[in-house]
Write an enzyme that holds these catalytic residues in place. Structure first.
Site, PDB file in Angstrom:
ATOM      1  N   CYS A   1       0.796  -1.212   0.000  1.00 46.72           N
ATOM      2  CA  CYS A   1       0.000   0.000   0.000  1.00 46.72           C
ATOM      3  C   CYS A   1       0.835   1.272   0.000  1.00 46.72           C
ATOM      4  O   CYS A   1       0.306   2.373  -0.116  1.00 46.72           O
ATOM      5  CB  CYS A   1      -0.932  -0.035   1.206  1.00 46.72           C
ATOM      6  SG  CYS A   1      -1.708  -1.651   1.376  1.00 46.72           S
TER       7      CYS A   1
ATOM      8  N   HIS B   1      -3.216   6.304   4.302  1.00 46.56           N
ATOM      9  CA  HIS B   1      -3.607   5.063   3.649  1.00 46.56           C
ATOM     10  C   HIS B   1      -4.885   4.556   4.310  1.00 46.56           C
ATOM     11  O   HIS B   1      -4.990   4.502   5.535  1.00 46.56           O
ATOM     12  CB  HIS B   1      -2.484   4.042   3.776  1.00 46.56           C
ATOM     13  CG  HIS B   1      -2.896   2.667   3.390  1.00 46.56           C
ATOM     14  ND1 HIS B   1      -3.593   2.413   2.234  1.00 46.56           N
ATOM     15  CD2 HIS B   1      -2.734   1.467   4.001  1.00 46.56           C
ATOM     16  CE1 HIS B   1      -3.838   1.112   2.158  1.00 46.56           C
ATOM     17  NE2 HIS B   1      -3.329   0.523   3.224  1.00 46.56           N
TER      18      HIS B   1
ATOM     19  N   ASN C   1      -9.835  -1.210   1.727  1.00 44.88           N
ATOM     20  CA  ASN C   1      -8.411  -0.996   1.490  1.00 44.88           C
ATOM     21  C   ASN C   1      -8.108  -1.275   0.016  1.00 44.88           C
ATOM     22  O   ASN C   1      -8.192  -2.420  -0.428  1.00 44.88           O
ATOM     23  CB  ASN C   1      -7.625  -1.945   2.401  1.00 44.88           C
ATOM     24  CG  ASN C   1      -6.131  -1.777   2.274  1.00 44.88           C
ATOM     25  OD1 ASN C   1      -5.635  -1.134   1.339  1.00 44.88           O
ATOM     26  ND2 ASN C   1      -5.400  -2.357   3.201  1.00 44.88           N
TER      27      ASN C   1
HETATM   28  N1  ACO Z   1     -15.933 -11.593  10.709  1.00 47.40           N
HETATM   29  C1  ACO Z   1     -16.180 -12.056  11.953  1.00 47.40           C
HETATM   30  N2  ACO Z   1     -15.175 -12.475  12.762  1.00 47.40           N
HETATM   31  C2  ACO Z   1     -13.920 -12.388  12.299  1.00 47.40           C
HETATM   32  C3  ACO Z   1     -13.622 -11.904  11.018  1.00 47.40           C
HETATM   33  C4  ACO Z   1     -14.693 -11.501  10.215  1.00 47.40           C
HETATM   34  N3  ACO Z   1     -14.520 -11.002   8.971  1.00 47.40           N
HETATM   35  N4  ACO Z   1     -12.289 -11.937  10.844  1.00 47.40           N
HETATM   36  C5  ACO Z   1     -11.765 -12.424  11.970  1.00 47.40           C
HETATM   37  N5  ACO Z   1     -12.740 -12.707  12.850  1.00 47.40           N
HETATM   38  C6  ACO Z   1     -12.626 -13.245  14.216  1.00 47.40           C
HETATM   39  C7  ACO Z   1     -11.317 -13.937  14.454  1.00 47.40           C
HETATM   40  O1  ACO Z   1     -11.368 -15.257  14.010  1.00 47.40           O
HETATM   41  C8  ACO Z   1     -11.187 -13.834  15.953  1.00 47.40           C
HETATM   42  O2  ACO Z   1     -11.967 -14.841  16.523  1.00 47.40           O
HETATM   43  P1  ACO Z   1     -11.454 -15.620  17.853  1.00 47.40           P
HETATM   44  O3  ACO Z   1     -11.326 -14.553  18.893  1.00 47.40           O
HETATM   45  O4  ACO Z   1     -12.543 -16.577  18.093  1.00 47.40           O
HETATM   46  O5  ACO Z   1     -10.150 -16.208  17.453  1.00 47.40           O
HETATM   47  C9  ACO Z   1     -11.877 -12.507  16.288  1.00 47.40           C
HETATM   48  O6  ACO Z   1     -12.644 -12.159  15.138  1.00 47.40           O
HETATM   49  C10 ACO Z   1     -10.934 -11.391  16.617  1.00 47.40           C
HETATM   50  O7  ACO Z   1      -9.920 -11.353  15.644  1.00 47.40           O
HETATM   51  P2  ACO Z   1      -8.731 -10.357  15.758  1.00 47.40           P
HETATM   52  O8  ACO Z   1      -7.736 -10.688  14.693  1.00 47.40           O
HETATM   53  O9  ACO Z   1      -8.246 -10.292  17.166  1.00 47.40           O
HETATM   54  O10 ACO Z   1      -9.443  -8.967  15.450  1.00 47.40           O
HETATM   55  P3  ACO Z   1      -8.780  -7.542  15.405  1.00 47.40           P
HETATM   56  O11 ACO Z   1      -9.490  -6.675  16.339  1.00 47.40           O
HETATM   57  O12 ACO Z   1      -7.291  -7.579  15.477  1.00 47.40           O
HETATM   58  O13 ACO Z   1      -9.145  -7.051  13.949  1.00 47.40           O
HETATM   59  C11 ACO Z   1      -8.133  -6.782  11.791  1.00 47.40           C
HETATM   60  C12 ACO Z   1      -8.627  -7.778  12.818  1.00 47.40           C
HETATM   61  C13 ACO Z   1      -9.303  -5.962  11.326  1.00 47.40           C
HETATM   62  C14 ACO Z   1      -7.567  -7.583  10.603  1.00 47.40           C
HETATM   63  C15 ACO Z   1      -7.048  -5.883  12.419  1.00 47.40           C
HETATM   64  O14 ACO Z   1      -6.078  -6.637  13.088  1.00 47.40           O
HETATM   65  C16 ACO Z   1      -6.387  -5.021  11.393  1.00 47.40           C
HETATM   66  O15 ACO Z   1      -6.986  -4.174  10.794  1.00 47.40           O
HETATM   67  N6  ACO Z   1      -5.088  -5.203  11.171  1.00 47.40           N
HETATM   68  C17 ACO Z   1      -4.411  -4.498  10.130  1.00 47.40           C
HETATM   69  C18 ACO Z   1      -4.466  -5.338   8.917  1.00 47.40           C
HETATM   70  C19 ACO Z   1      -4.518  -4.562   7.650  1.00 47.40           C
HETATM   71  O16 ACO Z   1      -4.899  -3.416   7.572  1.00 47.40           O
HETATM   72  N7  ACO Z   1      -4.114  -5.247   6.594  1.00 47.40           N
HETATM   73  C20 ACO Z   1      -4.213  -4.717   5.290  1.00 47.40           C
HETATM   74  C21 ACO Z   1      -2.943  -4.791   4.563  1.00 47.40           C
HETATM   75  S1  ACO Z   1      -1.671  -3.863   5.286  1.00 47.40           S
HETATM   76  C22 ACO Z   1      -2.121  -2.321   5.278  1.00 47.40           C
HETATM   77  O17 ACO Z   1      -2.841  -1.900   4.409  1.00 47.40           O
HETATM   78  C23 ACO Z   1      -1.622  -1.477   6.370  1.00 47.40           C
END
Ligand code: ACO
Length: 326
Positions: A113, A253, A283
């Site tokens: 990104c 971003h 994103n």
């Molecule tokens: N729907 C429902 N539940 C979900 C989903 C979904 N789409 N995805 C994951 N879960 C569940 C997981 O399985 C987990 O369940 P568990 O507790 O039973 O194991 C629970 O939700 C919590 O998951 P976490 O990973 O702890 O959730 P978090 O609050 O960290 O949010 C997220 C996840 C949104 C991916 C976050 O970590 C994030 O935004 N990280 C940055 C990632 C990113 O932006 N990547 C893009 C590329 S890089 C960039 O552009 C910067």
């Protein structure tokens, strides 16, 4: 060295994919997605559209905004991680599609990104050494490379493109400075690792589905994104002798509304000066910053005299920030 910018463009496909539709596809909910990411819907390219089509739409708007034709371009740079084909690069296709002269055209790929802002820095350097009009594009058609069975990743992304024309005589804005950095110690926590020489795309790999699986450690990516983007803006403002109070718009971003809010908090910039469209587009990778920038410019949000700071973070990890004066 600062350099002029003559035009801005952006494009998103027509098809809107809502969270409600994702609920039909796998075990997720609108509530979870909105709460964790701020995303309500994203755009998905039509079957007959490819990366080139998205890039061409955004480029044509930027050229029109700049008041020039494709034959006035001296160089083309395309930032993308989802190219038209593996080789040659998307920029070669775009040069031909736009009807540009046989000028240098090349991709900046793999920077996730952060690619567009890095490409802007390359363009700034190239146009400073020798006055040139350079089309800089950030484009991503991520939807086609996902498996659509991984709820943790698939809800985050959308397709789109953004473009600017860097032009020493461009008067819509001045690109004042850019900072960029890379930390390659965590290449394994945000990666699409199939298709290179380390793990070629074979029939065996295809059967695992790994070629469509973006490996992502969400928490680590989240923390690094906040830390690196805030630090990049601090460094940039220090270099140009400004403070956060001088910034009319921070255009980060658009990965996740919580990442954006955390960066805003760290930098102590009021949320009404932080541009957000992640709710509508998700994103869009290297398209995210130029798309938001173009939307802010064409929507009349950015006005003359504004100091606008762009900041991006992506796989690598790479990060970059740029300051523009309108
Ligand atoms: N729907 C429902 N539940 C979900 C989903 C979904 N789409 N995805 C994951 N879960 C569940 C997981 O399985 C987990 O369940 P568990 O507790 O039973 O194991 C629970 O939700 C919590 O998951 P976490 O990973 O702890 O959730 P978090 O609050 O960290 O949010 C997220 C996840 C949104 C991916 C976050 O970590 C994030 O935004 N990280 C940055 C990632 C990113 O932006 N990547 C893009 C590329 S890089 C960039 O552009 C910067």
């Amino acid at each position: 060295m600062s350099i002029g910018i003559a035009g801005f463009g952006g494009y998103v496909p027509e098809r809107v994919l809502t969270n409600a539709e994702l609920e039909e596809m796998f075990d997720t909910s609108d509530e979870w997605i909105v709460q964790r990411t701020g995303i309500r819907e994203r755009r998905i390219a039509a079957e007959e559209e490819s990366t080139l089509d998205l890039a061409a739409h955004a480029s044509l708007q930027a050229l029109q905004h700049a008041g020039i034709g494709a034959d006035d371009l001296d160089e083309i740079i395309v930032a993308t991680d989802t190219p038209e084909v593996y080789t040659p690069d998307t920029a070669a296709f775009l040069q031909h599609r736009l009807g540009a002269r046989t000028v240098p055209a090349y991709d900046l790929g793999g920077s996730g990104c952060s690619g567009f802002v890095q490409a802007l820095d390359v363009a700034r350097a190239r146009a400073t050494v020798e006055p040139k009009r350079i089309l800089v594009v950030g484009v991503e058609l991520i939807s086609r490379l996902l498996s659509w069975d991984d709820r943790a990743v698939d809800v985050l992304f959308g397709d789109g493109a953004g473009a600017v024309v860097v032009d020493p005589e461009g008067s819509r804005a001045t690109l004042i400075d850019v900072v960029a950095g890379t930390d390659g110690s965590q290449t394994d926590i945000l990666t699409l690792g199939v298709g290179g020489t380390r793990r070629p795309f074979t029939l065996e790999v295809a059967q695992t589905g790994d070629h469509q699986r973006l490996v992502m450690e969400g928490h680590e990516v989240f923390k690094s994104a906040v830390r690196r983007m805030s630090a990049a803006v601090d460094e940039l403002l220090g270099r140009i002798g400004c403070t956060i109070d001088d910034v009319a718009w921070l255009i980060p971003h658009q990965a996740n509304a919580r990442i954006i809010a955390a960066v805003g908090n760290r930098l102590k910039i009021p949320e009404e000066r932080v541009y957000v469209n992640v709710d509508r587009y998700g994103n869009t990778g290297s398209a995210s910053v130029p798309l938001a920038l173009s939307e802010a410019v064409h929507g009349g949000e950015v006005t003359e005299g504004d100091l606008v700071v762009l900041v991006a973070f992506g796989a690598g990890f790479h990060w970059s920030a740029a300051a523009l004066r309108f």
